[in-house]
Design a protein around this motif. Structure first.
Motif, mmCIF file in Angstrom:
data_model
loop_
_atom_site.group_PDB
_atom_site.id
_atom_site.type_symbol
_atom_site.label_atom_id
_atom_site.label_comp_id
_atom_site.label_asym_id
_atom_site.label_seq_id
_atom_site.Cartn_x
_atom_site.Cartn_y
_atom_site.Cartn_z
ATOM 1 N N PRO A 34 0.927 -1.293 -0.020
ATOM 2 C CA PRO A 34 -0.080 0.063 0.078
ATOM 3 C C PRO A 34 1.001 1.198 -0.092
ATOM 4 O O PRO A 34 2.142 1.013 0.273
ATOM 5 C CB PRO A 34 -0.882 -0.096 1.381
ATOM 6 C CG PRO A 34 0.235 -1.142 2.248
ATOM 7 C CD PRO A 34 0.761 -2.167 1.351
ATOM 8 N N ALA A 35 0.491 2.529 -0.321
ATOM 9 C CA ALA A 35 0.959 3.582 -0.236
ATOM 10 C C ALA A 35 1.249 4.033 1.139
ATOM 11 O O ALA A 35 0.392 4.127 1.885
ATOM 12 C CB ALA A 35 0.122 4.755 -0.999
ATOM 13 N N PHE A 36 2.733 4.290 1.287
ATOM 14 C CA PHE A 36 2.917 4.664 2.811
ATOM 15 C C PHE A 36 2.556 6.131 3.237
ATOM 16 O O PHE A 36 2.397 6.362 4.213
ATOM 17 C CB PHE A 36 4.621 4.513 2.849
ATOM 18 C CG PHE A 36 4.874 4.822 4.189
ATOM 19 C CD1 PHE A 36 5.150 3.711 5.008
ATOM 20 C CD2 PHE A 36 5.585 6.188 4.564
ATOM 21 C CE1 PHE A 36 5.623 4.055 6.489
ATOM 22 C CE2 PHE A 36 6.117 6.444 5.859
ATOM 23 C CZ PHE A 36 6.203 5.500 6.613
ATOM 24 N N GLY A 37 2.571 6.986 2.038
ATOM 25 C CA GLY A 37 2.355 8.317 2.557
ATOM 26 C C GLY A 37 0.854 8.599 2.891
ATOM 27 O O GLY A 37 -0.083 7.939 2.552
ATOM 28 N N SER A 38 0.918 9.615 3.928
ATOM 29 C CA SER A 38 -0.508 9.890 4.392
ATOM 30 C C SER A 38 -1.326 11.033 3.591
ATOM 31 O O SER A 38 -2.482 10.885 3.929
ATOM 32 C CB SER A 38 -0.210 10.563 5.754
ATOM 33 O OG SER A 38 0.402 11.635 5.650
ATOM 34 N N PHE A 39 -0.883 11.144 2.565
ATOM 35 C CA PHE A 39 -1.688 12.046 1.595
ATOM 36 C C PHE A 39 -1.651 11.544 0.315
ATOM 37 O O PHE A 39 -1.005 12.043 -0.559
ATOM 38 C CB PHE A 39 -1.024 13.491 1.739
ATOM 39 C CG PHE A 39 -2.218 14.448 1.075
ATOM 40 C CD1 PHE A 39 -3.276 14.559 1.065
ATOM 41 C CD2 PHE A 39 -1.421 15.429 0.146
ATOM 42 C CE1 PHE A 39 -4.122 15.745 0.447
ATOM 43 C CE2 PHE A 39 -1.991 16.443 -0.680
ATOM 44 C CZ PHE A 39 -3.495 16.523 -0.353
ATOM 45 N N THR A 40 -2.372 10.238 -0.356
ATOM 46 C CA THR A 40 -2.297 9.746 -1.389
ATOM 47 C C THR A 40 -3.558 9.163 -1.479
ATOM 48 O O THR A 40 -4.348 9.052 -0.875
ATOM 49 C CB THR A 40 -1.192 8.461 -1.515
ATOM 50 O OG1 THR A 40 -1.541 7.574 -0.091
ATOM 51 C CG2 THR A 40 0.170 8.992 -1.079
ATOM 52 N N GLY A 41 -3.847 8.785 -2.809
ATOM 53 C CA GLY A 41 -5.200 8.309 -3.183
ATOM 54 C C GLY A 41 -5.019 6.733 -3.169
ATOM 55 O O GLY A 41 -4.098 6.225 -2.442
#
Length: 218
Positions: A187-194
């Motif tokens: 999954p995307a690690f970033g907290s501000f991603t789609g």
């Protein structure tokens, strides 16, 4: 720390972390995909009202993981920076401060599609940048989820998520690890991603992340 779930993949033990990362004990490696540092700054440059502090939040999570797990390398599976506008002075200064706190840790970025547009991290961050695949043990570490002829692929890019459906119109979309026969996704690690919604299919194991836990769906 949040929970972790050990799994077996390609003959290796990997720990799926509730922080949306993988710890690989045999390599003492932490794997993260799609952090997208500076995405909020890039949106603000375009006049969009977006939250502040996302870079700090992502770095704080990395700090907790690196303090908890024995790591000799941190590997980013692409999309370290989001866009050219992510080279904002405040963002780069925060990244430099964070890197100085982990000066002895080896860091590698496997260049992703956003990295090609944003440009490589500044040299002072001391992050080795390589093209895909990076072959390590039985795995081909990549950004794009393209099968490799000889190695099992660990990749990012798609930001996989699964939708849990309740009664009526109730639905809950959660990030997930998607383990396939030849290609597995973080999954995307970033907290501000789609996110890209995926479904359960034959030959695919899904592990959902939510409320500080990781659990198997299939």
């Amino acid at each position: 720390m949040s929970a972790c779930l050990p799994i077996e993949l390609a003959g290796s033990t990997l720990w799926l972390l509730a922080e949306k990362a993988i710890y690989w004990p045999a390599q003492q490696a932490l794997l993260v995909a799609d952090v997208h540092f500076g995405k909020a700054a890039a949106y603000r440059r375009l006049g969009q009202p977006v939250p502040r502090g996302t870079t700090a939040t992502n770095l704080q999570t990395l700090d907790r993981l690196l303090a908890h797990y024995t790591c000799r390398q941190l590997i980013f599976l692409g999309d370290f920076l989001h866009a050219p506008e992510s080279h904002a002075p405040a963002t780069l200064a925060r990244l430099a401060e964070w890197r100085a706190g982990h000066a002895q840790l080896g860091m590698t970025l496997i260049r992703g599609n956003h990295d090609r547009r944003a440009g490589d991290p500044p040299p002072e961050l001391c992050i080795e940048v390589v093209g895909e695949p990076l072959l390590l043990g039985p795995f081909a570490l990549q950004h794009e989820p393209t099968p490799h002829p000889t190695h099992h692929v660990l990749a990012g890019h798609l930001h996989p998520a699964f939708v849990l459906r309740g009664r009526g119109r109730q639905r809950l979309r959660l990030p997930c690890f998607c383990l396939g026969e030849r290609v597995s996704l973080l999954p995307a690690f970033g907290s501000f991603t789609g996110a890209t919604e995926i479904g359960a299919e034959a030959g695919r194991r899904l592990f959902l992340v939510g409320d500080g836990e990781v659990w198997s769906l299939t």
